[in-house]
Design a protein around this motif. Structure first.
Motif, mmCIF file in Angstrom:
data_model
loop_
_atom_site.group_PDB
_atom_site.id
_atom_site.type_symbol
_atom_site.label_atom_id
_atom_site.label_comp_id
_atom_site.label_asym_id
_atom_site.label_seq_id
_atom_site.Cartn_x
_atom_site.Cartn_y
_atom_site.Cartn_z
ATOM 1 N N ALA A 36 0.708 -17.033 29.454
ATOM 2 C CA ALA A 36 -0.016 -16.158 28.422
ATOM 3 C C ALA A 36 0.659 -14.654 27.791
ATOM 4 C CB ALA A 36 -1.486 -16.414 28.797
ATOM 5 N N LYS A 37 0.747 -13.944 28.709
ATOM 6 C CA LYS A 37 1.338 -12.657 28.464
ATOM 7 C C LYS A 37 2.430 -12.793 27.391
ATOM 8 C CE LYS A 37 -0.047 -10.406 33.140
ATOM 9 N NZ LYS A 37 0.435 -10.141 34.329
ATOM 10 N N VAL A 38 3.253 -13.568 28.261
ATOM 11 C CA VAL A 38 4.811 -13.485 27.135
ATOM 12 C C VAL A 38 4.484 -13.961 25.960
ATOM 13 C CG1 VAL A 38 7.277 -14.484 27.075
ATOM 14 C CG2 VAL A 38 6.256 -13.454 29.149
ATOM 15 N N LEU A 39 3.437 -14.751 25.671
ATOM 16 C CA LEU A 39 3.602 -14.989 25.045
ATOM 17 C C LEU A 39 2.120 -14.537 23.428
ATOM 18 C CD1 LEU A 39 2.229 -19.265 24.940
ATOM 19 C CD2 LEU A 39 4.380 -18.271 23.861
ATOM 20 N N GLN A 40 1.723 -13.480 24.180
ATOM 21 C CA GLN A 40 0.479 -12.533 23.699
ATOM 22 C C GLN A 40 1.012 -11.762 22.925
ATOM 23 O OE1 GLN A 40 -2.071 -12.101 26.272
ATOM 24 N NE2 GLN A 40 -2.987 -14.186 26.251
ATOM 25 N N SER A 41 2.883 -11.294 23.842
ATOM 26 C CA SER A 41 3.618 -10.035 23.926
ATOM 27 C C SER A 41 3.943 -10.502 22.149
ATOM 28 C CB SER A 41 4.533 -9.231 24.391
ATOM 29 O OG SER A 41 5.457 -10.753 25.222
#
Length: 367
Positions: free
Chosen positions: A314-319
């Motif tokens: 989720a962090k990677v996609l949101q970044s």
């Protein structure tokens, strides 16, 4: 031989910065020692090179991860050091030691003797590409690859992997003329090698500049980036079936030089885990001349429990930010991958959790 129509073109669409229904995902080194079925096939082959040089075995292990996980691309099973091996350097893989060359290149005479190898010596690679493409039967695209000229030079001069790159950097600083000669031969060899993979059926090609990040600023541009550009300038634009072939460049440790890499004649830039995707998107991913971005979760995330893997996905996609959704024109796109190769100790169930999370979460972001 004609190939089957492609059933899942999500990866290729993302390479061309076209809107997709989900963020495509594949993993560097996705066919490898973390899979018990790979270990079993390698045991049958007797050695790594026995595996890589046997068309049937190379086809089998390339497809193994696709039987387990709904990945959006396959990557040829081979090694980045096949090109210098074909130059006569004598590649071997010792258990627990990694690759080693019997005849490293360290002086003027050895470098003067280097030449683009006879591609027939690499026929096993091209036969494997064609075999894998047929075996995929259109399920997903097939990626071909090579090491970059600089990364190959590191192994060719050091004779093996290195912790300090003392020998190759000593040559570079003391005799830059010899290093440029070595890199020029490597670049032309890599271009011919990738073009032969394209002719055999590769639908995308990737340059692994695994050791570009060990160079100083200035030296990177002169001894790595310039020769990556030399390769790209020689590559065929269309594949065996007439379809355009996107080109991916991955420089581990290359986040410092994204501004310079924006000018490369390629479609996709791969990023390691030290780079913020949103910042990279703002720098090189937007606008008509922007690059698609590939990466960049830390491979060691895969040792965490599945719920933590999902949180890191989720962090990677949101970044990266809001997915590109306008199908009428190109825009910023993301191909999910690791920031480097998968570890041999990774639990396969954790890979399944990661792939599932990427697909599910990225669809929700587009809802």
């Amino acid at each position: 031989m004609p190939f089957a129509p492609l059933q899942n073109d999500t990866f290729l669409r993302a390479c061309w910065r076209q809107a997709t229904d989900h963020t495509p995902v594949w993993l560097m080194r996705q066919a490898g020692r973390y899979l018990p079925e790979y270990v079993a096939t390698r045991a049958k082959a007797g050695s790594f090179m026995g595996l890589a040089t046997n068309v049937d075995y190379a086809t089998e292990v390339t497809l193994q991860p696709l039987e387990r996980f709904p990945l959006d691309a396959a990557i040829l099973f081979s090694d980045i050091l096949t090109v210098p091996d074909a130059m006569g350097l004598g590649l071997s893989f010792e258990a627990g030691e990694g690759p080693r060359f019997a005849c490293p290149v360290r002086d003027e005479a050895a470098i003067a003797a280097l030449a683009v190898p006879d591609l027939d010596k690499l026929r096993y690679v091209f036969d494997a590409v064609a075999s894998i493409r047929r075996a995929l039967n259109g399920r997903v695209p097939l990626i071909g690859f090579s090491g970059s000229p600089w990364t190959l030079a590191c192994y060719m001069v050091e004779g093996a992997g290195s912790s300090d790159y003392r020998l190759v950097k000593s040559l570079m600083y003391s005799r830059p003329d010899l290093m440029h000669r070595l890199l020029a031969v490597n670049a032309d060899a890599v271009a011919a090698y990738l073009n032969a993979q394209i002719d055999a059926g590769a639908q995308a090609v990737m340059l692994f500049d695994s050791w570009g990040g060990v160079l100083a600023d200035g030296a990177f541009q002169e001894f790595s980036l310039a020769y990556t550009a030399r390769v790209l300038g020689q590559l065929k634009r269309d594949g065996a079936d007439g379809t355009p072939v996107p080109r991916i460049v991955f420089t581990k440790g290359g986040g410092l030089w994204l501004d310079a890499m924006r000018a490369l004649d390629c479609e996709v830039l791969g990023l390691d885990w030290t780079v913020n995707l949103g910042a990279a998107r703002a720098k090189v991913g937007e606008g008509a001349q922007g690059k698609a971005l590939q990466g960049n979760i830390d491979p060691n995330v895969l040792f965490a429990p599945p719920d933590r893997i999902e949180a890191e996905v989720a962090k990677v996609l949101q970044s990266f930010g809001t997915p590109h959704a306008d199908r009428s024109q190109p825009g910023p796109t993301h191909i999910f991958n690791l920031g480097h190769g998968i570890s041999q100790f990774t639990p396969p169930d954790h890979v399944a959790a990661l792939v599932s999370a990427v697909h599910a979460q990225s669809r929700l972001l587009r809802a």
